[in-house]
Motif scaffolding. Structure first.
Motif, PDB file in Angstrom:
ATOM      1  N   LEU A 144     -32.188   1.856 -33.415  1.00  0.00           N
ATOM      2  CA  LEU A 144     -31.704   2.873 -32.361  1.00  0.00           C
ATOM      3  C   LEU A 144     -30.896   1.962 -31.279  1.00  0.00           C
ATOM      4  CD1 LEU A 144     -33.393   5.664 -30.486  1.00  0.00           C
ATOM      5  CD2 LEU A 144     -32.366   4.000 -29.156  1.00  0.00           C
ATOM      6  N   TYR A 145     -29.715   2.181 -30.952  1.00  0.00           N
ATOM      7  CA  TYR A 145     -28.793   1.623 -30.132  1.00  0.00           C
ATOM      8  C   TYR A 145     -28.939   2.397 -28.678  1.00  0.00           C
ATOM      9  CZ  TYR A 145     -27.689  -1.213 -33.835  1.00  0.00           C
ATOM     10  OH  TYR A 145     -27.546  -2.213 -35.021  1.00  0.00           O
ATOM     11  N   LEU A 146     -29.276   1.920 -27.737  1.00  0.00           N
ATOM     12  CA  LEU A 146     -29.581   2.751 -26.401  1.00  0.00           C
ATOM     13  C   LEU A 146     -28.521   1.982 -25.326  1.00  0.00           C
ATOM     14  CD1 LEU A 146     -31.063   4.355 -24.227  1.00  0.00           C
ATOM     15  CD2 LEU A 146     -32.747   2.432 -23.847  1.00  0.00           C
ATOM     16  N   THR A 147     -27.737   2.962 -24.854  1.00  0.00           N
ATOM     17  CA  THR A 147     -26.888   2.528 -23.675  1.00  0.00           C
ATOM     18  C   THR A 147     -27.276   3.369 -22.448  1.00  0.00           C
ATOM     19  OG1 THR A 147     -25.054   2.318 -25.107  1.00  0.00           O
ATOM     20  CG2 THR A 147     -24.467   2.575 -22.786  1.00  0.00           C
ATOM     21  N   THR A 148     -27.616   2.311 -21.360  1.00  0.00           N
ATOM     22  CA  THR A 148     -27.971   2.809 -20.045  1.00  0.00           C
ATOM     23  C   THR A 148     -26.758   2.080 -19.195  1.00  0.00           C
ATOM     24  OG1 THR A 148     -29.076   0.819 -19.782  1.00  0.00           O
ATOM     25  CG2 THR A 148     -30.328   2.729 -20.536  1.00  0.00           C
ATOM     26  N   ILE A 149     -26.896   2.883 -17.799  1.00  0.00           N
ATOM     27  CA  ILE A 149     -26.004   2.257 -16.773  1.00  0.00           C
ATOM     28  C   ILE A 149     -26.655   1.461 -15.813  1.00  0.00           C
ATOM     29  CG2 ILE A 149     -24.375   3.208 -14.980  1.00  0.00           C
ATOM     30  CD1 ILE A 149     -23.484   3.818 -17.978  1.00  0.00           C
ATOM     31  N   GLY A 150     -26.042   0.248 -16.064  1.00  0.00           N
ATOM     32  CA  GLY A 150     -26.657  -0.541 -14.907  1.00  0.00           C
ATOM     33  C   GLY A 150     -26.933  -0.269 -13.652  1.00  0.00           C
ATOM     34  N   TRP A 151     -28.119  -0.416 -13.037  1.00  0.00           N
ATOM     35  CA  TRP A 151     -28.398   0.111 -11.787  1.00  0.00           C
ATOM     36  C   TRP A 151     -27.819  -0.594 -10.801  1.00  0.00           C
ATOM     37  CZ3 TRP A 151     -31.628  -1.717  -7.737  1.00  0.00           C
ATOM     38  CH2 TRP A 151     -32.481  -2.595  -8.080  1.00  0.00           C
ATOM     39  N   LYS A 152     -27.404  -1.894 -10.753  1.00  0.00           N
ATOM     40  CA  LYS A 152     -26.821  -2.597  -9.810  1.00  0.00           C
ATOM     41  C   LYS A 152     -25.335  -2.930  -9.964  1.00  0.00           C
ATOM     42  CE  LYS A 152     -30.692  -5.721  -8.746  1.00  0.00           C
ATOM     43  NZ  LYS A 152     -31.226  -7.305  -8.762  1.00  0.00           N
ATOM     44  N   SER A 153     -24.998  -2.804 -11.372  1.00  0.00           N
ATOM     45  CA  SER A 153     -23.669  -3.334 -11.832  1.00  0.00           C
ATOM     46  C   SER A 153     -22.829  -1.771 -11.884  1.00  0.00           C
ATOM     47  CB  SER A 153     -23.484  -4.158 -13.015  1.00  0.00           C
ATOM     48  OG  SER A 153     -23.907  -3.100 -14.333  1.00  0.00           O
ATOM     49  N   GLY A 154     -23.465  -0.839 -12.320  1.00  0.00           N
ATOM     50  CA  GLY A 154     -22.512   0.344 -12.792  1.00  0.00           C
ATOM     51  C   GLY A 154     -22.027   0.318 -14.135  1.00  0.00           C
TER      52      GLY A 154
ATOM     53  N   ILE B  13     -28.394   8.781 -20.463  1.00  0.00           N
ATOM     54  CA  ILE B  13     -28.127   7.908 -21.374  1.00  0.00           C
ATOM     55  C   ILE B  13     -27.559   8.351 -22.569  1.00  0.00           C
ATOM     56  CG2 ILE B  13     -30.466   6.535 -20.888  1.00  0.00           C
ATOM     57  CD1 ILE B  13     -31.426   8.243 -23.315  1.00  0.00           C
ATOM     58  N   THR B  14     -27.000   7.378 -23.339  1.00  0.00           N
ATOM     59  CA  THR B  14     -26.602   7.798 -24.829  1.00  0.00           C
ATOM     60  C   THR B  14     -27.317   6.863 -25.427  1.00  0.00           C
ATOM     61  OG1 THR B  14     -24.687   6.306 -24.488  1.00  0.00           O
ATOM     62  CG2 THR B  14     -24.397   8.621 -23.806  1.00  0.00           C
ATOM     63  N   PHE B  15     -27.422   7.252 -26.811  1.00  0.00           N
ATOM     64  CA  PHE B  15     -27.899   6.425 -28.039  1.00  0.00           C
ATOM     65  C   PHE B  15     -27.808   6.938 -29.369  1.00  0.00           C
ATOM     66  CE2 PHE B  15     -31.047   9.846 -26.668  1.00  0.00           C
ATOM     67  CZ  PHE B  15     -31.720  10.357 -28.010  1.00  0.00           C
ATOM     68  N   ARG B  16     -27.802   5.980 -30.183  1.00  0.00           N
ATOM     69  CA  ARG B  16     -27.400   6.088 -31.583  1.00  0.00           C
ATOM     70  C   ARG B  16     -28.182   5.783 -32.523  1.00  0.00           C
ATOM     71  NH1 ARG B  16     -23.878   2.573 -30.986  1.00  0.00           N
ATOM     72  NH2 ARG B  16     -24.311   0.886 -32.469  1.00  0.00           N
ATOM     73  N   VAL B  17     -28.409   6.676 -33.366  1.00  0.00           N
ATOM     74  CA  VAL B  17     -29.703   6.568 -34.533  1.00  0.00           C
ATOM     75  C   VAL B  17     -28.889   6.966 -35.663  1.00  0.00           C
ATOM     76  CG1 VAL B  17     -31.731   7.172 -35.560  1.00  0.00           C
ATOM     77  CG2 VAL B  17     -31.359   7.327 -32.982  1.00  0.00           C
ATOM     78  N   GLY B  18     -28.677   5.670 -36.774  1.00  0.00           N
ATOM     79  CA  GLY B  18     -27.740   5.800 -37.847  1.00  0.00           C
ATOM     80  C   GLY B  18     -26.541   6.244 -37.425  1.00  0.00           C
ATOM     81  N   GLU B  19     -25.609   7.070 -38.120  1.00  0.00           N
ATOM     82  CA  GLU B  19     -24.432   7.753 -37.893  1.00  0.00           C
ATOM     83  C   GLU B  19     -24.219   8.639 -36.551  1.00  0.00           C
ATOM     84  OE1 GLU B  19     -21.684   6.163 -39.119  1.00  0.00           O
ATOM     85  OE2 GLU B  19     -23.277   4.840 -39.920  1.00  0.00           O
TER      86      GLU B  19
END
Length: 98
Positions: free
Chosen positions: A1-11, A49-55
């Motif tokens: 699983l590829y998880l994309t979060t938004i940095g709470w300091k950097s944005g 968040i966004t995340f990717r599992v397989g395609e």
């Protein structure tokens, strides 16, 4: 699983690759560093968040599972992680599409 979060300091977007299990209508991951993991801190501040599992790519929300408030769910996820990876120690996070 590829998880994309938004940095709470950097944005800025931050992507990690992590082990997961699927259970009912959500995906679950475990932070062995508990609250010290940057991605956990990011989700605490910005649960979108966004995340990717397989395609397949999902948009959704992330949240911490509190084993004291949701013991059955925490136990189920721990069992699934132990079965799949022989490991389940850490802070359980739920990734819910939608």
């Amino acid at each position: 699983l590829y998880l994309t979060t938004i940095g709470w300091k950097s944005g800025r977007p931050h992507e990690i690759e992590i082990w997961f299990v699927a259970h009912e209508d959500a995906f679950y991951i475990v932070s062995e560093k508990y609250e010290r993991s940057h991605w956990v801190q990011n989700i605490r501040h910005h649960p979108a968040i966004t995340f990717r599992v397989g395609e397949t790519t999902y948009s959704g929300t992330g949240r911490v599972i509190d084993p004291d408030n949701e013991p059955a769910l925490a136990a189920s996820v721990s069992r699934l992680m132990d079965t799949k990876y022989d490991w389940s120690s850490g802070l359980i996070m739920e990734l819910k599409p939608g």
